[in-house]
Design a protein around this motif. Structure first.
Motif, PDB file in Angstrom:
ATOM      1  N   THR A 144      37.127  53.160  28.630  1.00 53.32           N
ATOM      2  CA  THR A 144      38.278  53.506  27.629  1.00 53.32           C
ATOM      3  C   THR A 144      38.547  55.104  27.815  1.00 53.32           C
ATOM      4  OG1 THR A 144      37.346  51.708  26.148  1.00 53.32           O
ATOM      5  CG2 THR A 144      38.794  53.541  25.175  1.00 53.32           C
ATOM      6  N   VAL A 145      39.889  55.101  27.913  1.00 54.33           N
ATOM      7  CA  VAL A 145      40.510  56.319  28.071  1.00 54.33           C
ATOM      8  C   VAL A 145      41.340  56.859  27.110  1.00 54.33           C
ATOM      9  CG1 VAL A 145      41.299  58.473  29.851  1.00 54.33           C
ATOM     10  CG2 VAL A 145      39.956  56.545  30.599  1.00 54.33           C
ATOM     11  N   GLY A 146      41.163  57.827  26.154  1.00 51.59           N
ATOM     12  CA  GLY A 146      41.987  57.985  25.125  1.00 51.59           C
ATOM     13  C   GLY A 146      42.448  56.780  24.357  1.00 51.59           C
ATOM     14  N   GLY A 147      41.480  55.991  23.955  1.00 51.17           N
ATOM     15  CA  GLY A 147      41.604  54.855  23.259  1.00 51.17           C
ATOM     16  C   GLY A 147      42.355  53.744  24.012  1.00 51.17           C
ATOM     17  N   GLU A 148      42.702  53.880  25.240  1.00 53.11           N
ATOM     18  CA  GLU A 148      43.420  52.636  26.095  1.00 53.11           C
ATOM     19  C   GLU A 148      42.366  52.144  27.205  1.00 53.11           C
ATOM     20  OE1 GLU A 148      47.417  53.544  27.546  1.00 53.11           O
ATOM     21  OE2 GLU A 148      46.328  54.883  28.881  1.00 53.11           O
ATOM     22  N   GLU A 149      42.664  51.112  27.541  1.00 46.89           N
ATOM     23  CA  GLU A 149      41.723  50.493  28.619  1.00 46.89           C
ATOM     24  C   GLU A 149      42.355  50.728  29.885  1.00 46.89           C
ATOM     25  OE1 GLU A 149      39.642  46.281  27.220  1.00 46.89           O
ATOM     26  OE2 GLU A 149      41.568  45.893  28.291  1.00 46.89           O
ATOM     27  N   ARG A 150      41.498  51.255  30.758  1.00 46.97           N
ATOM     28  CA  ARG A 150      41.943  51.448  32.276  1.00 46.97           C
ATOM     29  C   ARG A 150      40.777  50.979  33.126  1.00 46.97           C
ATOM     30  NH1 ARG A 150      44.267  57.369  32.621  1.00 46.97           N
ATOM     31  NH2 ARG A 150      45.132  57.698  30.679  1.00 46.97           N
ATOM     32  N   LYS A 151      41.432  50.666  34.168  1.00 49.45           N
ATOM     33  CA  LYS A 151      40.679  50.065  35.450  1.00 49.45           C
ATOM     34  C   LYS A 151      39.864  51.049  36.166  1.00 49.45           C
ATOM     35  CE  LYS A 151      40.756  47.560  39.865  1.00 49.45           C
ATOM     36  NZ  LYS A 151      41.606  46.557  40.824  1.00 49.45           N
ATOM     37  N   ALA A 152      38.596  51.452  36.180  1.00 43.64           N
ATOM     38  CA  ALA A 152      38.101  52.290  36.929  1.00 43.64           C
ATOM     39  C   ALA A 152      37.115  51.657  38.349  1.00 43.64           C
ATOM     40  CB  ALA A 152      36.727  53.137  35.978  1.00 43.64           C
ATOM     41  N   GLY A 153      37.212  50.536  38.387  1.00 45.78           N
ATOM     42  CA  GLY A 153      36.724  49.983  39.512  1.00 45.78           C
ATOM     43  C   GLY A 153      36.915  48.587  39.804  1.00 45.78           C
ATOM     44  N   GLY A 154      36.544  48.021  41.153  1.00 50.40           N
ATOM     45  CA  GLY A 154      36.720  46.641  41.381  1.00 50.40           C
ATOM     46  C   GLY A 154      35.774  46.069  42.381  1.00 50.40           C
ATOM     47  N   ILE A 155      35.753  45.115  42.710  1.00 53.34           N
ATOM     48  CA  ILE A 155      34.799  44.268  43.414  1.00 53.34           C
ATOM     49  C   ILE A 155      35.541  43.103  44.296  1.00 53.34           C
ATOM     50  CG2 ILE A 155      32.669  42.600  43.471  1.00 53.34           C
ATOM     51  CD1 ILE A 155      32.419  43.908  40.579  1.00 53.34           C
ATOM     52  N   LEU A 156      34.944  43.063  45.661  1.00 52.16           N
ATOM     53  CA  LEU A 156      35.539  41.958  46.620  1.00 52.16           C
ATOM     54  C   LEU A 156      34.288  41.597  47.438  1.00 52.16           C
ATOM     55  CD1 LEU A 156      38.331  41.189  48.162  1.00 52.16           C
ATOM     56  CD2 LEU A 156      38.072  43.004  49.665  1.00 52.16           C
ATOM     57  N   ALA A 157      34.153  40.278  47.420  1.00 56.38           N
ATOM     58  CA  ALA A 157      33.434  39.412  48.200  1.00 56.38           C
ATOM     59  C   ALA A 157      34.189  38.908  49.093  1.00 56.38           C
ATOM     60  CB  ALA A 157      32.696  38.542  47.176  1.00 56.38           C
ATOM     61  N   GLU A 158      33.173  38.863  50.519  1.00 54.79           N
ATOM     62  CA  GLU A 158      33.798  38.196  51.573  1.00 54.79           C
ATOM     63  C   GLU A 158      32.579  37.667  52.444  1.00 54.79           C
ATOM     64  OE1 GLU A 158      37.143  40.420  53.874  1.00 54.79           O
ATOM     65  OE2 GLU A 158      35.983  42.144  52.845  1.00 54.79           O
ATOM     66  N   ARG A 159      32.903  36.389  53.016  1.00 54.00           N
ATOM     67  CA  ARG A 159      31.752  35.664  53.887  1.00 54.00           C
ATOM     68  C   ARG A 159      31.581  36.348  54.978  1.00 54.00           C
ATOM     69  NH1 ARG A 159      30.696  30.202  52.477  1.00 54.00           N
ATOM     70  NH2 ARG A 159      29.487  30.066  54.150  1.00 54.00           N
ATOM     71  N   ALA A 160      30.404  36.420  55.431  1.00 53.53           N
ATOM     72  CA  ALA A 160      30.104  36.786  56.782  1.00 53.53           C
ATOM     73  C   ALA A 160      29.305  35.847  57.639  1.00 53.53           C
ATOM     74  CB  ALA A 160      29.218  38.107  56.664  1.00 53.53           C
ATOM     75  N   GLY A 161      30.191  34.815  58.280  1.00 55.49           N
ATOM     76  CA  GLY A 161      29.388  33.878  58.984  1.00 55.49           C
ATOM     77  C   GLY A 161      28.828  32.762  58.062  1.00 55.49           C
ATOM     78  N   ASP A 162      28.124  31.783  58.436  1.00 54.41           N
ATOM     79  CA  ASP A 162      27.688  30.951  57.612  1.00 54.41           C
ATOM     80  C   ASP A 162      26.706  31.035  56.534  1.00 54.41           C
ATOM     81  OD1 ASP A 162      29.159  29.117  58.960  1.00 54.41           O
ATOM     82  OD2 ASP A 162      27.667  28.554  60.464  1.00 54.41           O
ATOM     83  N   ASP A 163      25.721  31.953  56.526  1.00 53.94           N
ATOM     84  CA  ASP A 163      24.880  32.318  55.829  1.00 53.94           C
ATOM     85  C   ASP A 163      24.676  33.623  54.932  1.00 53.94           C
ATOM     86  OD1 ASP A 163      24.158  33.811  57.907  1.00 53.94           O
ATOM     87  OD2 ASP A 163      22.011  33.591  57.995  1.00 53.94           O
ATOM     88  N   ALA A 164      25.809  34.371  55.056  1.00 52.14           N
ATOM     89  CA  ALA A 164      25.817  35.718  54.452  1.00 52.14           C
ATOM     90  C   ALA A 164      27.390  35.775  53.854  1.00 52.14           C
ATOM     91  CB  ALA A 164      25.662  36.687  55.686  1.00 52.14           C
ATOM     92  N   ILE A 165      26.929  36.937  52.850  1.00 49.76           N
ATOM     93  CA  ILE A 165      28.221  37.429  52.099  1.00 49.76           C
ATOM     94  C   ILE A 165      28.076  38.718  51.859  1.00 49.76           C
ATOM     95  CG2 ILE A 165      26.997  36.813  49.776  1.00 49.76           C
ATOM     96  CD1 ILE A 165      29.957  35.769  49.119  1.00 49.76           C
ATOM     97  N   VAL A 166      29.113  39.630  52.117  1.00 54.38           N
ATOM     98  CA  VAL A 166      29.289  41.069  52.140  1.00 54.38           C
ATOM     99  C   VAL A 166      29.963  40.990  50.378  1.00 54.38           C
ATOM    100  CG1 VAL A 166      30.336  43.071  52.609  1.00 54.38           C
ATOM    101  CG2 VAL A 166      29.129  41.547  54.298  1.00 54.38           C
ATOM    102  N   VAL A 167      29.595  41.952  49.571  1.00 50.46           N
ATOM    103  CA  VAL A 167      30.049  42.207  48.425  1.00 50.46           C
ATOM    104  C   VAL A 167      30.330  43.820  48.458  1.00 50.46           C
ATOM    105  CG1 VAL A 167      30.157  42.181  45.529  1.00 50.46           C
ATOM    106  CG2 VAL A 167      28.865  40.447  47.281  1.00 50.46           C
ATOM    107  N   GLY A 168      31.711  44.168  48.362  1.00 53.92           N
ATOM    108  CA  GLY A 168      32.175  45.567  48.301  1.00 53.92           C
ATOM    109  C   GLY A 168      32.635  46.029  46.607  1.00 53.92           C
TER     110      GLY A 168
END
Length: 289
Positions: A144-168
């Motif tokens: 919350t910035v000045g009473g208003e909702e704002r986006k400050a971050g995000g998340i992205l998940a991607e598969r890395a082969g059959d047994d792994a996942i990378v989360v950014g």
């Protein structure tokens, strides 16, 4: 701001944004002798295109194992969901990816990992920065910035082969108003954080992620048994709101976001009395909670 060279000679060019202390981060986070905690390596690079792309490549070619953390002081080709670009000045935020290999968890439950990471990020930042954060389904961090909702971050998940996942994860820490990429963006500094020192912020987030990942993995990925589903719902700013879901294939639906189901999907109750689960798409908040 004018672009800065990322060479060592210029690392101290902005004293308001000191570099991360990689040796101290490794001492605080990396498991001792291969025993104990989740994190096995914390690698800090000055500049890269995308920490997610780099860590996926390392996982696929066998040069990274579970618990690897890759942090960049600057990302030149950072990506969000739906291939959106994520850009920020050097050392103005936390831009990192982690490699996970869930054991004993059906792949059908891996979709909970971005939501789990959101809970961990919100938990860690609340403790370390003193900022009240909320989660917009599925993977945006709101402040919350000045009473208003704002986006400050995000998340992205991607598969890395059959047994792994990378989360950014990307988090705006010290961005000033004139540096925001869009007016709806925010940062921890603009939200009144008690500290913008990125070292303790990163440690807090990674410790919270380690804790939540362990609970979820021990529960076989069950979101209810691990407490993840309930905790996510409690911190989700999307629930209880009128929303529009912009879905693949140029379709959209409007209604009230009423729940997050056992598969991590957002359940929208339409005016026609139908409860429709949404697993992928862009959610627009139509009115405040």
């Amino acid at each position: 701001m004018t672009p800065r060279d990322a060479s060592d000679d210029s690392r101290w060019s902005d004293l308001d944004r000191p570099p991360l202390n990689a040796p101290a981060l490794r001492r605080a986070l990396v498991r001792d002798g291969g025993h104990g905690g989740l994190w096995c390596d914390v690698d800090v690079v000055q500049r890269t295109g995308s920490t997610n792309s780099d860590l996926v490549a390392r996982a696929v070619n066998g040069t990274a194992e579970e618990g690897a953390v890759l942090v960049a002081e600057e990302q030149t080709s950072g990506r969000g969901r739906l291939d959106r670009q994520w850009t920020a000045p050097p050392r103005s935020g936390l831009f990192f990816s982690v490699l996970l290999k869930p054991k004993g968890v059906p792949v059908s439950r891996w979709g909970w990992l971005p939501l789990l990471t959101g809970v961990a990020v919100a938990t860690g930042l609340s403790r370390a920065a003193g900022v009240d954060t909320a989660l917009k389904w599925p993977n945006d961090l709101l402040v919350t910035v000045g009473g208003e909702e704002r986006k400050a971050g995000g998340i992205l998940a991607e598969r890395a082969g059959d047994d792994a996942i990378v989360v950014g994860v990307g988090i705006n820490v010290t961005l000033r108003e004139d540096e925001l990429p869009v007016p709806a963006a925010g940062s921890l500094a603009l939200a009144g954080a008690v500290t913008t020192d990125r070292d303790p912020l990163l440690r807090a987030v990674l410790r919270a992620l380690e804790s939540w990942y362990g609970r979820w993995e021990r529960a076989g990925g069950d979101p209810a048994a691990s407490g993840l589903q309930e905790t996510y719902a409690a911190g989700c700013a999307t629930l209880g709101r009128a929303v529009r879901a912009e879905l693949p294939g140029d379709r959209s639906i409007e209604g009230e976001a009423v729940a997050v189901d056992g598969d991590g999907r957002l359940v929208i109750a339409t005016e026609e009395g139908v409860q429709e689960p949404v697993g992928a798409g862009d959610i627009v908040h139509l009115r405040p909670a």
